[in-house]
Design an enzyme around this catalytic site. Structure first.
Site, mmCIF file in Angstrom:
data_model
loop_
_atom_site.group_PDB
_atom_site.id
_atom_site.type_symbol
_atom_site.label_atom_id
_atom_site.label_comp_id
_atom_site.label_asym_id
_atom_site.label_seq_id
_atom_site.Cartn_x
_atom_site.Cartn_y
_atom_site.Cartn_z
ATOM 1 N N LYS A 120 1.785 -6.855 -0.738
ATOM 2 C CA LYS A 120 1.442 -5.438 -0.690
ATOM 3 C C LYS A 120 2.345 -4.752 0.319
ATOM 4 O O LYS A 120 2.389 -5.131 1.491
ATOM 5 C CB LYS A 120 -0.020 -5.293 -0.286
ATOM 6 C CG LYS A 120 -0.472 -3.843 -0.163
ATOM 7 C CD LYS A 120 -1.967 -3.751 0.061
ATOM 8 C CE LYS A 120 -2.407 -2.329 0.295
ATOM 9 N NZ LYS A 120 -3.861 -2.223 0.488
ATOM 10 N N CYS A 179 -10.413 -0.181 5.439
ATOM 11 C CA CYS A 179 -9.865 1.154 5.706
ATOM 12 C C CYS A 179 -10.738 2.283 5.160
ATOM 13 O O CYS A 179 -10.724 3.387 5.687
ATOM 14 C CB CYS A 179 -8.440 1.265 5.182
ATOM 15 S SG CYS A 179 -8.309 1.037 3.417
ATOM 16 N N ARG A 209 0.445 1.639 8.529
ATOM 17 C CA ARG A 209 0.050 0.271 8.184
ATOM 18 C C ARG A 209 1.241 -0.710 8.202
ATOM 19 O O ARG A 209 1.194 -1.777 7.620
ATOM 20 C CB ARG A 209 -0.589 0.245 6.790
ATOM 21 C CG ARG A 209 -1.746 1.204 6.594
ATOM 22 C CD ARG A 209 -2.800 0.628 5.669
ATOM 23 N NE ARG A 209 -3.640 1.626 5.019
ATOM 24 C CZ ARG A 209 -4.561 2.368 5.620
ATOM 25 N NH1 ARG A 209 -4.762 2.279 6.913
ATOM 26 N NH2 ARG A 209 -5.283 3.229 4.915
ATOM 27 N N SER A 257 -1.732 4.911 -7.155
ATOM 28 C CA SER A 257 -2.084 6.330 -7.274
ATOM 29 C C SER A 257 -0.869 7.260 -7.325
ATOM 30 O O SER A 257 -0.844 8.201 -8.114
ATOM 31 C CB SER A 257 -2.988 6.723 -6.112
ATOM 32 O OG SER A 257 -2.376 6.432 -4.868
ATOM 33 N N CYS A 285 -11.619 -4.832 2.098
ATOM 34 C CA CYS A 285 -10.796 -4.249 3.165
ATOM 35 C C CYS A 285 -11.685 -3.282 3.932
ATOM 36 O O CYS A 285 -12.756 -2.938 3.461
ATOM 37 C CB CYS A 285 -9.594 -3.508 2.576
ATOM 38 S SG CYS A 285 -8.420 -2.907 3.823
ATOM 39 N N LYS A 341 1.996 -5.072 -5.285
ATOM 40 C CA LYS A 341 1.603 -3.661 -5.217
ATOM 41 C C LYS A 341 2.544 -2.916 -4.299
ATOM 42 O O LYS A 341 2.800 -3.406 -3.201
ATOM 43 C CB LYS A 341 0.171 -3.603 -4.681
ATOM 44 C CG LYS A 341 -0.385 -2.216 -4.497
ATOM 45 C CD LYS A 341 -1.738 -2.290 -3.853
ATOM 46 C CE LYS A 341 -2.176 -0.881 -3.534
ATOM 47 N NZ LYS A 341 -3.275 -0.830 -2.628
HETATM 48 C C1 PBG Z 1 -6.915 -0.654 0.689
HETATM 49 C C2 PBG Z 1 -6.291 -0.188 -0.587
HETATM 50 C C3 PBG Z 1 -5.349 0.831 -0.754
HETATM 51 C C4 PBG Z 1 -5.093 0.910 -2.123
HETATM 52 C C5 PBG Z 1 -5.873 -0.049 -2.749
HETATM 53 N N1 PBG Z 1 -6.601 -0.727 -1.788
HETATM 54 C C6 PBG Z 1 -4.771 1.770 0.215
HETATM 55 C C7 PBG Z 1 -3.920 1.350 1.328
HETATM 56 O O1 PBG Z 1 -3.549 0.188 1.470
HETATM 57 O O2 PBG Z 1 -3.619 2.239 2.120
HETATM 58 C C8 PBG Z 1 -4.124 1.864 -2.770
HETATM 59 C C9 PBG Z 1 -4.291 2.040 -4.244
HETATM 60 C C10 PBG Z 1 -3.517 3.172 -4.827
HETATM 61 O O3 PBG Z 1 -2.689 3.839 -4.179
HETATM 62 O O4 PBG Z 1 -3.746 3.427 -6.020
HETATM 63 N N2 PBG Z 1 -8.304 -0.725 0.601
#
Ligand code: PBG
Length: 322
Positions: free
Chosen positions: A195, A122, A217, A274, A120, A248
């Site tokens: 996601k 970001c 997003r 997280s 990704c 997720k």
């Molecule tokens: C994008 C990505 C994200 C997470 C994993 N891969 C962040 C997002 O989509 O904003 C989040 C993981 C987490 O919150 O533990 N590279």
């Protein structure tokens, strides 16, 4: 007085009988441990909203990977904090980018550990979005070409598995084609297929400094209210060549994990994100909950819902407790 004939409590009378009739078994084999690697030399910079997790230098990353392996955890997934961010996210495409260096470092020093990379943009763009921006919108198709290049560069660095997380339409197909054309036909893809646009990613965005500078997003990640759409997303990724399908976040989406599990024969992964981790840690630090019991109960619920694999920041603790 009514006397029940059928008494479910008979099968709960002792630890031994409970063990015998237990339906779900959490195991260290289920875990994927996420790690944050930075270009900086500071060995460990604690991530304040994720107690127990640090931004790691390359050297510390290798140590952390080794300690995960020693606990029997089969896989890690890497997230990078690059030295420079720009509009294209070019560090993500460079053979000397932070993730490419991290993959090489771990693969050179630690054996018997699967190294997964998140594909990704970001974390690498100065605007914090997951791809190329055009008129304040993440431009889907130009981003696909870049995602394929990023995945190939991870493969060249020695990654064992790639995990596209950007929720671009066609990302799995584009990456599959890119990998195959570059000779990486054996590289599996674990797609972040389902996601959601979730507030539970907040602490992660602190950890990698990837919060979008404008907007959000929601034009590419899914609406948290939808579940039929999860099946549509997952079936597209399956058709495009995904080997593992991820849902997720996990805890607020157990019904989605179950629905995806029942619809597809692929291994299903759940990402215990997280914010879910931060809530458990914060309550535990206040003495409000029993961290071990709550963590194992939460992870067990993901497995019971249908997750074959669980990405979790609790992996090392849970491995010790099991
Ligand atoms: C994008 C990505 C994200 C997470 C994993 N891969 C962040 C997002 O989509 O904003 C989040 C993981 C987490 O919150 O533990 N590279």
């Amino acid at each position: 007085m009514f006397r029940p004939v059928i008494r479910p409590r008979r099968l709960r009378g002792s630890a031994e009988i409970r063990r015998m009739v237990r339906e779900t078994h959490l195991a260290v084999d289920d875990f994927i441990y996420p790690l944050f690697v930075t270009h900086e030399n500071t060995p460990r910079t604690p991530i304040s909203s994720m107690p127990g997790q640090d931004q790691l230098s390359l050297e510390e990353l290798v140590k952390e990977a080794e300690s995960a392996r020693a606990l029997g955890i089969p896989a890690i997934i890497l997230f990078g904090i690059p030295e420079t961010k720009d509009s294209e996210g070019s560090d993500a495409l460079s053979d000397t980018g932070i993730i490419q260096r991290a993959v090489r470092a771990v693969k050179e020093s630690v054996s018997d550990l699967l190294v997964i990379t998140d594909v990704c943009f970001c974390e690498y763009t100065d605007h914090g979005h997951c791809g190329v921006i055009k008129d304040d919108y993440v431009d889907n198709d130009p981003t696909l070409d870049l995602l394929a290049r990023q995945a190939v560069s991870h493969a060249k660095a020695g990654a064992d598995l790639v995990a596209p997380s950007g929720m671009m339409d066609g990302m799995v197909g584009a990456i599959r084609l890119g990998l195959d054309d570059a000779g990486f036909v054996k590289m599996p893809i674990m797609s972040y297929a389902v996601k959601y646009a979730s507030a539970f990613y907040g602490p992660f965005r602190d950890a990698v400094e990837s919060a979008p500078k404008f907007g959000d997003r929601r034009t590419h990640q899914m609406d948290p209210a939808n579940v039929n759409e999860a099946i549509k997303e997952a079936s597209l990724d399956l058709e495009e060549g995904a080997d593992i399908l991820m849902v997720k976040p996990a805890l607020s989406y157990l019904d989605v994990i179950r629905a995806v599990k029942e619809s597809f024969d692929l291994p299903i992964a759940a990402y215990n994100v997280s914010g879910e981790y931060a809530m458990v840690k914060a309550a535990a630090q206040n003495g409000w909950i029993d961290e071990k019991a709550v963590t194992l109960e939460a992870l067990t619920s993901m497995k019971r819902a249908g997750a074959d694999l669980i990405l979790t920041y609790h992996a090392k603790d849970a491995a010790r407790w099991l």
